[in-house]
Design a protein around this motif. Structure first.
Motif, mmCIF file in Angstrom:
data_model
loop_
_atom_site.group_PDB
_atom_site.id
_atom_site.type_symbol
_atom_site.label_atom_id
_atom_site.label_comp_id
_atom_site.label_asym_id
_atom_site.label_seq_id
_atom_site.Cartn_x
_atom_site.Cartn_y
_atom_site.Cartn_z
ATOM 1 N N ASN A 63 0.847 -1.197 0.000
ATOM 2 C CA ASN A 63 0.000 0.000 0.000
ATOM 3 C C ASN A 63 0.884 1.250 0.000
ATOM 4 N N PHE A 64 1.166 1.744 -1.203
ATOM 5 C CA PHE A 64 2.051 2.898 -1.350
ATOM 6 C C PHE A 64 1.277 4.188 -1.638
ATOM 7 N N LYS A 65 -0.020 4.207 -1.348
ATOM 8 C CA LYS A 65 -0.831 5.382 -1.647
ATOM 9 C C LYS A 65 -0.400 6.602 -0.841
ATOM 10 N N LEU A 66 0.069 6.376 0.388
ATOM 11 C CA LEU A 66 0.444 7.498 1.258
ATOM 12 C C LEU A 66 1.959 7.669 1.392
ATOM 13 N N VAL A 67 2.710 6.811 0.714
ATOM 14 C CA VAL A 67 4.166 6.854 0.810
ATOM 15 C C VAL A 67 4.748 6.952 -0.595
#
Length: 244
Positions: free
Chosen positions: A82-86
């Motif tokens: 989950n790289f949506k916020l990173v």
């Protein structure tokens, strides 16, 4: 590297079986090919997991064999999390992989996607990667094998630049291609942040020719597509292609 390849050549000629090198960039692959071209009774082919791959393995095999009979032993992997916020990039993924103790030569191209990254690797490191690559930039990831049909091919944007330069020096052409001043690009060159045909160069006065490719960390690549010749004012007309 070339000594290892020569050892492989001897084994191919004695054992009559194909041998596959590790992954190498275009510069080192070019050195390998230039050497193999001079050896009789041998044939070779390159492949990096997909047709437009930059880093490739070279298969060395007896000339009576057909390339279709050669297995390059390349696996394609998806590293997903989950790289949506990173915000992560190519360097983050490569650093996490090499941080496991895997040599760079065992890893091919990395293609960053919205879900994570897709990786070409030699078959022998697949199990180790699946078991040990669990985080990238503090984000938990899972590693799975994928088929060539699942590969997200890189979408390179190409900008064509028609311009003139005072000479074919590296600093002049690099400044025009990367859109910066000669003094600034000179500092980058002296810091060895720029490569010619994937070989680091610190000589600002190095002479370029059509077909040369410049690459700079974080800035993409520039190809010297055409050298047109002198203009009336004495400058040299060139066509550059910048890959973003």
């Amino acid at each position: 590297m070339l000594a290892k390849v020569l050892d492989s050549v001897e084994r191919v000629l004695k054992q009559h079986c194909p041998i596959i090198t590790n992954f190498y960039d275009p510069y080192h692959t070019g050195l390998i090919i230039s050497m193999l071209e001079r050896i009789p009774d041998l044939d070779f082919a390159t492949f990096g997991g997909y047709d437009a791959a930059e880093r490739v393995r070279t298969a060395i095999f007896p000339s009576y064999l057909d390339e279709s009979e050669v297995d390059f032993r390349i696996s394609l992997l998806a590293v997903e999390g989950n790289f949506k916020l990173v915000k992560v990039n190519h360097r983050d993924f490569l650093g996490s992989i090499l941080g496991l103790g895997i040599k760079r030569e065992l890893i091919g191209d990395l293609i960053v996607t919205e879900e994570g990254c897709q990786v070409a690797a030699t078959e022998e490191v697949v199990a180790y990667l699946r078991a040990n690559l669990t985080k990238v930039h503090k984000v938990k990831v899972e590693v799975r094998e994928i088929t060539p049909a699942e590969l997200t091919l890189p979408d390179l944007k190409v900008k064509e630049i028609n311009t003139t330069v005072a000479s074919l020096r590296l600093d002049a052409i690099a400044a025009a291609g990367f859109g910066t001043s000669r003094s600034r690009i000179a500092r980058e060159i002296l810091s060895e942040k720029l490569s010619i045909n994937w070989q680091s160069c610190s000589d600002v006065a190095a002479q370029l020719k059509a077909g040369d490719i410049l690459s700079m960390r974080g800035r993409g690549r520039v190809e010297v597509a055409e050298v047109k010749g002198n203009t009336k004012s004495g400058r040299i007309g060139i066509v550059l292609k910048r890959y973003l």
